[in-house]
Motif scaffolding. Structure first.
Motif, mmCIF file in Angstrom:
data_model
loop_
_atom_site.group_PDB
_atom_site.id
_atom_site.type_symbol
_atom_site.label_atom_id
_atom_site.label_comp_id
_atom_site.label_asym_id
_atom_site.label_seq_id
_atom_site.Cartn_x
_atom_site.Cartn_y
_atom_site.Cartn_z
ATOM 1 N N SER A 102 0.728 -1.160 0.021
ATOM 2 C CA SER A 102 -0.084 -0.014 0.009
ATOM 3 C C SER A 102 0.945 1.242 0.048
ATOM 4 O O SER A 102 0.748 2.277 -0.694
ATOM 5 C CB SER A 102 -0.797 -0.016 1.231
ATOM 6 N N VAL A 103 2.072 1.327 0.654
ATOM 7 C CA VAL A 103 3.006 2.308 0.766
ATOM 8 C C VAL A 103 3.511 2.536 -0.464
ATOM 9 O O VAL A 103 3.731 3.791 -1.102
ATOM 10 C CB VAL A 103 4.041 2.219 2.038
ATOM 11 N N ILE A 104 4.101 1.473 -1.103
ATOM 12 C CA ILE A 104 4.507 1.653 -2.441
ATOM 13 C C ILE A 104 3.566 2.327 -3.470
ATOM 14 O O ILE A 104 4.069 3.052 -4.439
ATOM 15 C CB ILE A 104 5.131 0.128 -3.058
ATOM 16 N N GLY A 106 0.789 3.733 -3.097
ATOM 17 C CA GLY A 106 0.284 5.330 -2.497
ATOM 18 C C GLY A 106 1.438 6.266 -3.137
ATOM 19 O O GLY A 106 1.220 7.312 -3.382
ATOM 20 N N ALA A 107 2.715 5.854 -2.843
ATOM 21 C CA ALA A 107 3.751 6.817 -3.206
ATOM 22 C C ALA A 107 4.300 6.782 -4.740
ATOM 23 O O ALA A 107 5.196 7.565 -4.995
ATOM 24 C CB ALA A 107 4.972 6.551 -2.223
ATOM 25 N N ALA A 108 3.774 5.816 -5.672
ATOM 26 C CA ALA A 108 4.234 5.531 -6.740
ATOM 27 C C ALA A 108 4.267 6.836 -7.609
ATOM 28 O O ALA A 108 3.400 7.794 -7.828
ATOM 29 C CB ALA A 108 3.229 4.543 -7.493
ATOM 30 N N GLN A 109 5.349 7.150 -8.331
ATOM 31 C CA GLN A 109 5.379 8.172 -9.292
ATOM 32 C C GLN A 109 5.499 7.747 -10.834
ATOM 33 O O GLN A 109 5.696 8.497 -11.709
ATOM 34 C CB GLN A 109 6.548 9.082 -9.044
ATOM 35 N N GLY A 117 3.797 -2.188 -6.586
ATOM 36 C CA GLY A 117 3.019 -2.111 -5.397
ATOM 37 C C GLY A 117 1.848 -2.612 -5.398
ATOM 38 O O GLY A 117 1.417 -3.631 -4.384
ATOM 39 N N ARG A 177 -4.700 8.671 -4.493
ATOM 40 C CA ARG A 177 -3.711 7.874 -3.694
ATOM 41 C C ARG A 177 -4.264 7.440 -2.411
ATOM 42 O O ARG A 177 -3.711 6.598 -1.579
ATOM 43 C CB ARG A 177 -2.453 8.846 -3.329
ATOM 44 N N TRP A 178 -5.355 8.174 -1.831
ATOM 45 C CA TRP A 178 -5.944 7.784 -0.757
ATOM 46 C C TRP A 178 -6.489 6.263 -0.657
ATOM 47 O O TRP A 178 -7.032 5.802 0.317
ATOM 48 C CB TRP A 178 -6.895 8.759 -0.303
ATOM 49 N N TRP A 181 -3.544 4.959 0.830
ATOM 50 C CA TRP A 181 -3.355 5.454 2.268
ATOM 51 C C TRP A 181 -4.416 4.775 3.191
ATOM 52 O O TRP A 181 -3.862 5.053 4.322
ATOM 53 C CB TRP A 181 -3.445 6.869 1.846
#
Length: 537
Positions: A102-104, A106-109, A117, A177-178, A181
């Motif tokens: 989930s962190v990967i 949510g932070a993916a660019q 992720g 992204r939420w 998150w």
């Protein structure tokens, strides 16, 4: 009335029906299952925004496929290892992997990082769905377990409807992204509760992990899921890529099951298939899953196309299905706990799903939304009657030492069956839609409509009225009869329901390992390695 002595109170507090802190543990298990099942669908409505921001339209399908693929592969592994080394460590490990994914995501660019992720999420999510059910089985005997298992079916139904709605709401309000998150506080809370409140046996043994079997299983599942996901969409069914993957998948399945005969600790032990209950309940499970996911997959778009409702409204119109699941699953669970019987509910459920499919196949463009909602409610009632009793029947036929293996195998084959069944419905529908559009549209109108795969509600409702009516009729005549084609599947499922053995739900957690149905004598987990059971893990 005489007050209970301290000793009597201790017995009551530690009874199988109400173990210490069970309410807290149960809430954590349900929360873990909810986020794991939500993430199968939560990105569907957010995908247009995601691919626009990350510039990855060519890889859009992998955002969903990566999760489903990883979760399906992970299911039997978590179930088997949970039986061998302890379920608590596997549950907490699955939560940790899901949290990391989930962190990967949510932070993916970039789309590549997002897909990675999602795959990591799936590796954790598959374990959450299996171990939550198996942990309940560890804590509660089958007869009392029925009333706790029933809400699980409602969770799956709720997540199928709520996922797209939440994904759309996050995208339109605080950002896509939420959708990832939001998992962090839920997963972290479940880890905290599991670490401090969950008390399960922990088996310490030298486990010979079946790497060969896992590799073959991963290859077989990957080929199967990709054929189902890509066939008729990204590639024609006759395309060499699809034919090659289908052949490769078939070979991998054969080699996998051959490998399970000689593996020291097989991922899917072949002795499972010596249980008549397992062999009947498992195909029944994916019959019900086909009915549920085929309708969930295609009804929302049908409602948008034919009735002109928004994506959000089409999702809300599936809420009656969740209401139907809850209306039957929860009372059924209590009745099974009271009587110790489950067979009648599987018969009722399968029959009702078949009736709902027949009724849905009679819809036309003039059918009211109230009528559609009524049929969807009936479908939910059928699913609620049958889904969890089938899982409970399988668990009841195996001892606690094998319940994770049996539960995961049952869920695994149901997932594979539902994937293939939904793909089959999609293939028939797409073929029929192509023919219907060809018959109903002029050459100029067909040019304006374009390819059937790019047909969207927005495009349809922007067309001239005459062309729009023709497309709506084509869509209706292409999809609705397909529901009737599913009836033979439900008839087979009903026949299996009558053949399902009725084994009264046990008041304890089953026979000793060597008494497992079909398990060869002397293959219990205590026979091949020194196993120490520790309380307070």
């Amino acid at each position: 009335m005489k007050d209970s002595t301290p000793a009597e109170k201790s017995v009551e507090q530690n009874s199988p029906e109400a173990p210490p802190h069970f309410g807290l543990i149960y809430a954590a298990l349900m929360a873990a299952m909810l986020v794991a099942s939500l993430d199968q669908t939560i990105v569907s409505t957010a995908l247009p925004t995601i691919v626009g921001e990350l510039n990855g339209v060519n890889h859009m399908a992998w955002v969903t496929t990566a999760y489903i693929l990883a979760a399906t592969i992970a299911m039997p592994v978590y179930g088997r290892l949970g039986d061998l080394i302890g379920r608590k460590v596997m549950f907490l490990g699955g939560l940790g992997v899901f949290l990391a994914g989930s962190v990967i995501a949510g932070a993916a660019q970039s789309m590549t990082v997002l897909i990675i992720g999602r795959a990591v999420q799936g590796l954790g999510g598959g374990g959450l769905m299996i171990n939550s059910q198996a942990i309940i089985a560890d804590l509660i005997p089958p007869r009392q377990r029925a009333k706790y298992m029933a809400p699980i079916g409602a969770v799956f139904g709720l997540s199928s409807v709520a996922g797209p709605l939440l994904g759309g709401w996050f995208t339109d309000s605080i950002g896509w992204r939420w959708a990832f998150w939001v998992n962090l506080p839920v997963a972290a809370l479940a880890i905290g509760i599991g670490a401090f409140a969950l008390r399960l046996p922990r088996r310490i043994a030298a486990v010979a992990f079946d790497y060969r079997g896992f590799t073959l299983l991963a290859a077989a599942v990957t080929c199967t899921v990709l054929v189902a996901e890509w066939g008729g969409t990204d590639y024609a069914w006759s395309d060499p890529v699809i034919l090659g993957m289908a052949a490769g998948g078939a070979v991998a399945w054969v080699l996998f099951f051959l490998s399970q005969r000689s593996a020291a600790e097989p991922i899917i032990p072949l002795w499972l298939f010596r249980s008549r209950i397992f062999n009947i309940a498992t195909p029944m499970g994916f019959v019900i899953a086909i009915g549920m996911f085929a309708f969930i997959g295609y009804l929302p778009t049908y409602l948008q196309m034919v009735y002109g409702v928004s994506a959000t409204q089409s999702g809300l119109l599936l809420i009656p299905m969740v209401a139907g699941i809850m209306a039957t699953a929860i009372p059924t669970g209590h009745l099974m706990s009271k009587t110790g019987r489950y067979k009648i509910y599987t018969i009722l459920g399968t029959a009702i799903v078949g009736v709902a499919a027949l009724l849905l196949s009679t819809l036309d463009v003039n059918s009211s939304l109230v009528l559609v909602s009524g049929y969807v409610f009936l479908l939910g009632c059928g699913v609620g009657f049958s889904m969890q009793p089938l899982v409970l029947a399988v668990q009841n036929d195996f001892p606690a030492s094998d319940v994770g293996t049996a539960t995961s195998a049952n869920n695994f084959f149901r997932e594979i069956g539902a994937t293939l069944g939904t793909a089959g419905v999609g293939a028939v529908f797409t073929h029929r839609l192509t023919d219907q559009l060809h018959d109903r549209l002029t050459a100029d109108a067909a040019g304006a409509v374009g390819n059937t795969l790019s047909l969207t509600p927005e495009l349809v409702h922007s067309l001239p009225e005459k062309t729009q009516d023709a497309v709506i009729l084509a869509y209706q005549h292409a999809l609705i009869p397909v529901f009737r084609y599913l009836l033979p599947v439900f008839v087979i499922g009903l026949g299996l329901a009558f053949l399902l053995p009725e084994k009264p739900l046990a008041d304890d957690n089953g026979p000793e390992p060597d008494e497992t149905p079909g398990r060869p004598e002397g293959t219990g987990p205590d026979d091949d390695a020194e196993v120490k059971t520790l309380r307070g893990n």
